[in-house]
Write a protein that holds these residues in place. Structure first.
Motif, PDB file in Angstrom:
ATOM      1  N   ARG A 145      50.206  42.753  31.462  1.00 35.78           N
ATOM      2  CA  ARG A 145      48.866  42.215  31.318  1.00 35.78           C
ATOM      3  C   ARG A 145      48.812  40.913  32.111  1.00 35.78           C
ATOM      4  O   ARG A 145      49.727  40.088  32.015  1.00 35.78           O
ATOM      5  N   PRO A 146      47.773  40.685  32.934  1.00 37.42           N
ATOM      6  CA  PRO A 146      47.708  39.443  33.703  1.00 37.42           C
ATOM      7  C   PRO A 146      47.835  38.217  32.804  1.00 37.42           C
ATOM      8  O   PRO A 146      47.347  38.201  31.662  1.00 37.42           O
ATOM      9  N   ALA A 147      48.494  37.187  33.317  1.00 37.02           N
ATOM     10  CA  ALA A 147      48.693  35.972  32.526  1.00 37.02           C
ATOM     11  C   ALA A 147      47.361  35.297  32.217  1.00 37.02           C
ATOM     12  O   ALA A 147      47.180  34.719  31.145  1.00 37.02           O
ATOM     13  N   THR A 148      46.429  35.366  33.154  1.00 37.33           N
ATOM     14  CA  THR A 148      45.095  34.794  32.964  1.00 37.33           C
ATOM     15  C   THR A 148      44.089  35.932  32.904  1.00 37.33           C
ATOM     16  O   THR A 148      43.964  36.699  33.862  1.00 37.33           O
ATOM     17  N   VAL A 149      43.394  36.049  31.787  1.00 35.10           N
ATOM     18  CA  VAL A 149      42.458  37.158  31.584  1.00 35.10           C
ATOM     19  C   VAL A 149      41.050  36.607  31.392  1.00 35.10           C
ATOM     20  O   VAL A 149      40.823  35.702  30.582  1.00 35.10           O
ATOM     21  N   SER A 150      40.111  37.173  32.129  1.00 40.39           N
ATOM     22  CA  SER A 150      38.727  36.719  32.033  1.00 40.39           C
ATOM     23  C   SER A 150      38.080  37.218  30.749  1.00 40.39           C
ATOM     24  O   SER A 150      38.376  38.314  30.256  1.00 40.39           O
ATOM     25  N   THR A 151      37.204  36.392  30.204  1.00 40.28           N
ATOM     26  CA  THR A 151      36.399  36.794  29.038  1.00 40.28           C
ATOM     27  C   THR A 151      34.923  36.887  29.413  1.00 40.28           C
ATOM     28  O   THR A 151      34.069  37.035  28.536  1.00 40.28           O
ATOM     29  N   ALA A 152      34.640  36.813  30.707  1.00 37.63           N
ATOM     30  CA  ALA A 152      33.257  36.896  31.177  1.00 37.63           C
ATOM     31  C   ALA A 152      32.757  38.333  31.067  1.00 37.63           C
ATOM     32  O   ALA A 152      33.547  39.274  30.921  1.00 37.63           O
ATOM     33  N   GLU A 157      47.356  37.424  40.943  1.00 34.23           N
ATOM     34  CA  GLU A 157      47.627  38.505  39.986  1.00 34.23           C
ATOM     35  C   GLU A 157      46.407  38.860  39.149  1.00 34.23           C
ATOM     36  O   GLU A 157      46.115  40.035  38.916  1.00 34.23           O
ATOM     37  N   GLU A 158      45.668  37.842  38.687  1.00 38.23           N
ATOM     38  CA  GLU A 158      44.542  38.088  37.789  1.00 38.23           C
ATOM     39  C   GLU A 158      43.337  38.703  38.494  1.00 38.23           C
ATOM     40  O   GLU A 158      42.383  39.140  37.841  1.00 38.23           O
ATOM     41  N   LEU A 159      43.361  38.770  39.845  1.00 38.70           N
ATOM     42  CA  LEU A 159      42.248  39.343  40.611  1.00 38.70           C
ATOM     43  C   LEU A 159      42.635  40.619  41.344  1.00 38.70           C
ATOM     44  O   LEU A 159      41.800  41.242  41.992  1.00 38.70           O
ATOM     45  N   LEU A 160      43.896  41.001  41.242  1.00 39.11           N
ATOM     46  CA  LEU A 160      44.407  42.074  42.088  1.00 39.11           C
ATOM     47  C   LEU A 160      43.666  43.392  41.888  1.00 39.11           C
ATOM     48  O   LEU A 160      43.351  44.096  42.845  1.00 39.11           O
ATOM     49  N   GLY A 161      43.375  43.756  40.639  1.00 38.00           N
ATOM     50  CA  GLY A 161      42.683  45.023  40.391  1.00 38.00           C
ATOM     51  C   GLY A 161      41.297  45.043  40.999  1.00 38.00           C
ATOM     52  O   GLY A 161      40.901  46.006  41.671  1.00 38.00           O
ATOM     53  N   ARG A 162      40.535  43.965  40.807  1.00 34.35           N
ATOM     54  CA  ARG A 162      39.163  43.924  41.303  1.00 34.35           C
ATOM     55  C   ARG A 162      39.095  43.894  42.828  1.00 34.35           C
ATOM     56  O   ARG A 162      38.301  44.607  43.445  1.00 34.35           O
ATOM     57  N   VAL A 163      39.944  43.083  43.450  1.00 38.78           N
ATOM     58  CA  VAL A 163      39.902  42.972  44.904  1.00 38.78           C
ATOM     59  C   VAL A 163      40.418  44.253  45.551  1.00 38.78           C
ATOM     60  O   VAL A 163      39.877  44.727  46.558  1.00 38.78           O
ATOM     61  N   ASN A 164      41.469  44.853  44.972  1.00 39.08           N
ATOM     62  CA  ASN A 164      41.967  46.128  45.505  1.00 39.08           C
ATOM     63  C   ASN A 164      40.894  47.212  45.454  1.00 39.08           C
ATOM     64  O   ASN A 164      40.725  47.991  46.398  1.00 39.08           O
ATOM     65  N   SER A 165      40.168  47.288  44.348  1.00 44.40           N
ATOM     66  CA  SER A 165      39.147  48.327  44.229  1.00 44.40           C
ATOM     67  C   SER A 165      37.997  48.085  45.211  1.00 44.40           C
ATOM     68  O   SER A 165      37.471  49.034  45.801  1.00 44.40           O
ATOM     69  N   ALA A 166      37.618  46.822  45.406  1.00 50.39           N
ATOM     70  CA  ALA A 166      36.564  46.511  46.381  1.00 50.39           C
ATOM     71  C   ALA A 166      37.038  46.830  47.794  1.00 50.39           C
ATOM     72  O   ALA A 166      36.283  47.370  48.615  1.00 50.39           O
TER      73      ALA A 166
END
Length: 399
Positions: free
Chosen positions: A187-194, A334-343
């Motif tokens: 699980r990413p060390a920093t997780v957004s709650t937005a 690390e905390e953005l990898l999923g979103r940027v990879n998908s974009a």
């Protein structure tokens, strides 16, 4: 590379073998339900449509939750859905709407699984091992999808059609169990709650502002569009008595095997030049060779030249993919990898359907050589963009 990566690699191998069986087996079952070409083609649409609809959401969720758990849940969800479908086939109760629904469910699970998988790999190996690890993963994907999956599907179709869904169900179950053997934090060390929409916007904003990732995505999109245009009509140039080359259907089918051999070799060897020169120069060379190789069957229209081209395309495409994926995993937080990879994948792969349509239109109006030469020229125009992206020094990106 330790225990966790070995379990991840084994799970990837099992899941991609299931993918290969399903990719070939679904159309084989579809033609037993209808002979309408438009309806049969819906099987392919149902498999790929979730990428357009869910990729960005999958990336956002991969940055919020336990990435390994996402892979386990999606593997077992596919197993349950396909096991139920196998029962329906065995009871002669399969219908085309049911088949399409199952393929949509499986395709949706694949989107979430693959997005999480690309994001979890950097959490299992060090940055220095990313190239080697990605090479092994892509080789496993190629073996499962191209080498083993298709012939296994053909065998199962003749033996027991229900096994076309039953066998992948078992393989997805095994993949989920293997993933449980991984140890560590996923699980990413920093997780957004937005809100989810805001998270998706953050990933898109990062891609737009990081010129390295953005330029690579555009260059990859141009190359994929050109390759799609070329390949959509190349069969007319290569196969049949009226074609220029005059290949048989069997000879043309063997090209895929040659391409897979090249892909496995390229994926396993890509990390070596990257260790010495970095990703930049090797990637530009690989992509340039990839584009120029498309000219070979046009300038030398013979059967051997098609096989040479297939080998080059497989090796350079797979090796380039290893370098690009490793580069993204190394520079994106690390905390953005999923979103940027998908974009990135939306931009990089979004040109495929457009390219296929353009290839057919241009080929019908101006002739096949115009498609082939035009595709090569456009591929080469993307090289300066890729070179500029990879020549940039790391820089912080505000999101």
């Amino acid at each position: 590379m330790g225990r966790s990566f070995r379990y991840l690699l084994a799970a990837t191998t099992s899941a991609n073998l299931a993918d290969g069986v399903l990719l070939t087996g679904a159309p084989l079952l579809a033609i037993t339900l209808t002979r309408d070409p438009a309806l049969v083609s819906l099987a392919g649409v149902a498999t790929t449509l979730p990428w357009l609809l869910l990729a960005l959401h999958a990336g956002a969720l991969a940055d919020r939750g336990d990435r390994r758990r996402i892979m386990v849940v999606t593997a077992w969800a596919r197993a349950v859905a396909l096991a139920g479908t196998a029962v329906a086939v065995a009871m002669d109760a399969l219908s085309l709407p049911l088949l399409l629904a199952i393929l949509l469910i499986s395709g949706a699970c694949e989107v979430f699984n693959d997005t999480a998988a690309q994001s979890v790999l950097p959490m299992t190996v060090g940055k220095d091992d990313l190239g080697r690890a990605n090479g092994r993963v892509i080789a496993a994907q190629t073996i499962g999808n191209s080498f083993v999956g298709a012939p296994v599907a053909g065998f199962l179709a003749a033996l027991a059609p229900a096994a076309l869904f039953g066998a992948p169900a078992l393989l997805y179950t095994a993949a989920g169990l293997l993933l449980l053997g991984m140890r560590g934090r996923y699980r990413p060390a920093t997780v957004s709650t937005a809100p989810l929409r805001q998270d998706i916007a953050t990933g898109l904003r990062y891609l737009v502002r990081d010129r390295r990732v953005r330029d690579l995505a555009v260059a990859a999109g141009v190359m994929n569009m050109c390759s799609s245009a070329y390949l959509s009509v190349f069969v007319l140039w290569a196969v049949g008595e009226e074609s220029v080359i005059g290949m048989t259907a069997g000879q043309y089918g063997a090209v895929m095997t040659v391409l897979a051999v090249g892909a496995i070799a390229g994926s396993l060897l890509a990390h070596r030049p990257a260790r010495r020169f970095g990703e930049g120069r090797p990637l530009v060379v690989l992509w340039t060779v990839n584009g120029l190789s498309l000219l070979l069957p046009v300038l030398v229209p013979t059967v051997p030249s098609v096989y040479v081209t297939g080998l080059l395309l497989g090796a350079t495409s797979a090796a380039g993919n290893v370098l690009v994926v490793s580069f993204r995993q190394r520079i994106i937080p690390e905390e953005l990898l999923g979103r940027v990879n998908s974009a990135y994948r939306l931009i990089g792969m979004g040109g495929n359907p457009l390219g296929a349509a353009l290839g057919g239109v241009v080929g019908g109006v101006a002739g096949l050589p115009v498609v082939f030469v035009g595709a090569v020229v456009l591929c080469l125009t993307a090289m300066p963009l890729a070179a500029r992206a990879l020549a940039r020094t790391p820089e912080p990106v505000a999101v």
